[in-house]
Design an enzyme around this catalytic site. Structure first.
Site, PDB file in Angstrom:
ATOM      1  CE  LYS A 195      45.370  33.591  41.322  1.00  0.00           C
ATOM      2  NZ  LYS A 195      44.416  33.088  40.325  1.00  0.00           N
ATOM      3  CE  LYS A 248      46.825  36.778  39.384  1.00  0.00           C
ATOM      4  NZ  LYS A 248      45.785  35.919  38.969  1.00  0.00           N
TER       5      LYS A 248
END
Ligand code: PBG
Length: 325
Positions: A195, A248
């Site tokens: 992330k 992400k």
């Protein structure tokens, strides 16, 4: 193969031929719909930066989840926005918390729908960081204990899968151990393993009221310049017991999705985040792009890069198109 012997256009002549040679498929099975839930009744607060999305009270949330299920979308991802926040985010692991109630309601009405719950503290802390603050720093080891408690309370409420999004070190193992101790060894963990610290989360932070009150998330989320680190983070979570590895955001990190897909043999999820949604919606509203075509192209690109599943605010819009085919 050279022109004029080879003419690539021969196989592009009509839609039937194009369908026959299409390399990547996109199906409703690939889609996961993120939803925001608040306490109360009859609440449907529009999220201005994410047209078509709302903060929903449980009664409304169940209806939206049912519509998604009826379109063939197999799973939702839940984010809670609590009534009160405090330094330790206690609402996040309260058995009466907003997510815990929402999970129960969805599982009760739509038992076959997979309910995934986001495990993090930032919506629940008064400072908006994803962890416990100790001497102005995010205390990793104190935070992962709380994250495990959040995951356990979600699973006790009926969550089918937990998805830690905090980026603390060691949280997957901590969650796995606590779930196993409580006889939840069958519950998978979808780890937000890779992330990045991204400005594409802007609309989400408005939707979830989770912008940090001071500083930023650079001491725990990944530096956008790094890709070897993505492999280390993924390997670490595999070792700790993750079942699905997530990357992400998606669109500015397609190379990372590709790379993780090559190196990791677990299912790979990609999060097509709020800013990616807002960008297309805004351009569409301005009349600058065909929003529907841009959406399908973007989702296809994420599949082509190697994602097995996509968390996307476009899930309903895309499903409506995919089931017509
Ligand atoms: C919470 C969390 C965030 C997102 C998912 N879980 C925001 C953040 O890290 O600030 C972003 C999702 C999106 O932008 O769609 N940690």
């Amino acid at each position: 193969m050279l022109f004029p012997d080879y003419r690539p256009r021969r196989l592009r002549r009509n839609e039937a031929l194009r369908r026959m040679v299409r390399e990547t498929g996109l199906s409703v099975d690939d889609l996961i719909l993120p939803l925001f839930t608040v306490s109360g009744k009859g609440i449907e607060n529009p999220i201005s930066s994410m047209p078509g999305h709302f903060q929903l009270s449980t009664d409304k949330l169940v209806n939206v989840a049912k519509n998604a299920y009826d379109l063939g979308i197999p799973a939702v991802m839940l984010f809670g926005i609590p009534d009160k926040k405090d330094a330790l985010g206690t609402e996040a692991y309260s058995d009466k918390g907003v997510v815990q109630q929402a999970v129960k309601a969805i599982k009760n009405k739509i038992p076959d729908m997979i309910v995934i719950t986001d495990v993090c503290l930032c919506q629940y802390t008064d400072h908006g960081h994803c962890g416990v603050i100790n001497k102005k720093q995010i205390d990793n080891d104190a935070t992962i204990e709380l994250l495990a408690q959040i995951a356990l309370s979600h699973v006790k409420a009926g969550s089918d899968m937990v998805a830690p999004s905090d980026m603390m070190d060691g949280r997957v193992a901590e969650i796995r151990n606590l779930l196993d101790e409580h006889d939840f060894s069958n519950i998978p963990i979808m780890s937000y393993a890779v992330k990045y610290c991204s400005s594409f989360y802007g609309p989400f932070r408005q939707a979830a009221d989770s912008a940090p009150a001071f500083g930023d998330r650079r001491s725990y989320q990944m530096d956008p310049a790094n890709s070897l680190e993505a492999i280390r983070e993924s390997n670490m979570d595999v070792e700790e017991g993750a079942d699905i590895i997530m990357v992400k955001p998606a669109l500015p990190y397609l190379d990372i999705i590709y790379r993780v897909r090559q190196e990791i043999d677990l299912p790979v999820a990609a999060y097509n985040v709020s800013g990616e949604y807002a960008m297309i919606k805004a351009a569409e509203k301005m009349g600058w792009m065909d929003g529907t075509k841009a959406m399908m192209e973007m989702l296809m690109s994420i599949k082509r890069a190697g994602a097995d599943m996509i968390l996307t605010y476009f899930a309903m819009d895309a499903a409506k198109i995919l089931i017509k085919k």
